[in-house]
Design an enzyme around this catalytic site. Structure first.
Site, PDB file in Angstrom:
ATOM      1  N   SER A 125       0.835  -1.190   0.000  1.00  0.00           N
ATOM      2  CA  SER A 125       0.000   0.000   0.000  1.00  0.00           C
ATOM      3  C   SER A 125       0.874   1.246   0.000  1.00  0.00           C
ATOM      4  O   SER A 125       1.971   1.243   0.561  1.00  0.00           O
ATOM      5  CB  SER A 125      -0.844  -0.005   1.276  1.00  0.00           C
ATOM      6  OG  SER A 125      -1.381   1.263   1.526  1.00  0.00           O
ATOM      7  N   TYR A 149      -1.885  -0.850  10.922  1.00  0.00           N
ATOM      8  CA  TYR A 149      -2.120  -1.406   9.583  1.00  0.00           C
ATOM      9  C   TYR A 149      -0.905  -1.167   8.681  1.00  0.00           C
ATOM     10  O   TYR A 149      -0.415  -2.073   8.012  1.00  0.00           O
ATOM     11  CB  TYR A 149      -3.383  -0.780   8.957  1.00  0.00           C
ATOM     12  CG  TYR A 149      -3.482  -1.051   7.484  1.00  0.00           C
ATOM     13  CD1 TYR A 149      -3.795  -2.317   7.022  1.00  0.00           C
ATOM     14  CD2 TYR A 149      -3.221  -0.044   6.545  1.00  0.00           C
ATOM     15  CE1 TYR A 149      -3.849  -2.581   5.654  1.00  0.00           C
ATOM     16  CE2 TYR A 149      -3.278  -0.295   5.192  1.00  0.00           C
ATOM     17  CZ  TYR A 149      -3.588  -1.570   4.748  1.00  0.00           C
ATOM     18  OH  TYR A 149      -3.630  -1.825   3.404  1.00  0.00           O
ATOM     19  N   LYS A 153       1.930  -3.829   6.728  1.00  0.00           N
ATOM     20  CA  LYS A 153       2.332  -3.833   5.317  1.00  0.00           C
ATOM     21  C   LYS A 153       3.845  -3.646   5.184  1.00  0.00           C
ATOM     22  O   LYS A 153       4.499  -4.295   4.373  1.00  0.00           O
ATOM     23  CB  LYS A 153       1.578  -2.744   4.545  1.00  0.00           C
ATOM     24  CG  LYS A 153       0.090  -3.045   4.365  1.00  0.00           C
ATOM     25  CD  LYS A 153      -0.114  -4.288   3.501  1.00  0.00           C
ATOM     26  CE  LYS A 153      -1.540  -4.806   3.536  1.00  0.00           C
ATOM     27  NZ  LYS A 153      -1.728  -6.064   2.778  1.00  0.00           N
TER      28      LYS A 153
END
Ligand code: UDP
Length: 337
Positions: A125, A149, A153
């Protein structure tokens, strides 16, 4: 043709990529535990693909189940989507995010290694770039996570870099997504978030269809042309085709790659709302409210490398993104249920 295992195959990006891979001639085995998706996606994929999808219901954290999947199917490569993706929830439930996003990646790679599969496309991302040091973000921009989050990643990227360094037979595509919106042009599959949408487009479509009264625009005083946040929205079918291009690169060039998937241009919240009103013919009432904590004012992609290395670029414009999101939501006002 090669057979590709898609983890998180019933999700928003997974389901669209499933169709894109099939159109490109790949065999697909889908895997999902439906923890954040609906089994009804499979009926729609059958209808759109003209054949019964090959599907395995399992969690990527279940090593024994993964062994079964790799034993039953001759897998050539994995496209790893399976992950949780809500920033706010990740802060409240860090362990479940680390278990699923990091633990699930590790167990998937371990199963791959046990079965001699060493080619992976990884869903990363743009969030891994953190606060912009400059814009647009290119792939060598420094990395920094801003929340749990984002850390899952970033750690996922690093785990795969360590794995690739340990064994050059591993080939990995790290795909850094910008903001996917839109739906398959049939209107039969699309984004169907559970509960209140966190992302802008599904919120807008739910306002349009009457499920929500008005949009809250998070911040009207950013240093952007109209004061609202700017993002690089890309059509989910373009994103899906980006995975096909990345997979071909891995299989044909036998070389790893780290690539942004975006359009290369930014759109503000109010520009997106106006484009959606034009595409749908529906008014989108909104109120400008406080900034959402943790939001960046603006970011968009330098999409040059994807074009040069993968021969991929986004083809569908903002009007198509809005028209396709609206077709999906208006024909499926309550999503898959
Ligand atoms: N946004 C908004 N209202 C919403 C959801 C999002 O104004 O209900 C804004 C948000 O502040 C950001 C943009 O829309 O500027 C995109 O937000 P989204 O959550 O979709 O993506 P991300 O922030 O992860 O890039």
């Amino acid at each position: 043709m090669p057979t590709v295992l898609l983890t998180g195959a019933a999700g928003y990006i997974g389901s669209h990529t499933w169709l894109a891979l099939q159109s490109a001639g790949f065999e697909v085995v889908g895997l999902d535990d439906f923890s954040n998706s609906s089994a009804r996606v499979l009926d729609r994929l059958k209808e759109l693909g003209g054949r019964t999808p090959v599907f395995e219901r399992a969690s990527v954290t279940d090593a024994a189940a993964l062994d079964g999947v790799f034993s039953r199917h001759r897998i050539d490569a994995v496209v790893h989507f399976a992950a949780f993706k809500a920033v706010g929830e990740s802060t409240a439930q860090p362990l479940s995010y680390y278990a699923n996003n990091v633990g699930g990646l590790v167990s998937t790679c371990e199963a791959m290694r046990r079965h001699g599969v060493k080619t992976m496309v990884f869903s990363s991302s743009a969030t891994v770039y953190g606060e912009p040091k400059y814009l647009p973000y290119d792939e060598v921009h420094p990395l920094a996570a801003m929340n749990v989050y984002g850390r899952t990643k970033l750690f996922g990227e690093q785990i795969l870099r360590d794995l690739e360094a340990s064994d050059p037979a591993w080939k990995v595509a790290w795909l850094r997504y910008f903001n996917p919106v839109g739906a398959h042009e049939s209107g039969r599959i699309g984004e169907d978030p559970r509960g209140t949408p966190n992302n802008l487009m599904p919120y807008v479509t739910q306002v349009a269809v009457g499920r929500r009264e008005f949009l809250q625009v998070f911040g009207g005083d950013y240093d952007t042309p109209d004061g609202t946040g700017v993002r690089d929205y890309l059509h989910v079918m373009d994103l899906a085709e980006g995975h096909v291009a990345a997979l071909r690169h891995l299989l044909e060039q036998r070389a790893s790659a780290t690539v942004n998937l975006g359009t290369g241009s930014g759109t503000s919240v109010l520009q997106l709302v106006a484009a959606f009103e034009r595409a749908s013919g529906r008014p989108i009432p909104y109120r400008i409210v406080e900034r959402r904590p943790g939001d960046l004012p603006a970011f968009w992609a330098d999409a040059t490398l994807a074009r040069e290395l993968l021969g991929w670029q986004a083809r569908r414009d903002l009007a198509a993104m809005c028209a396709d999101s609206w077709r999906w939501q208006s024909r499926n006002p309550t999503g898959y249920d």
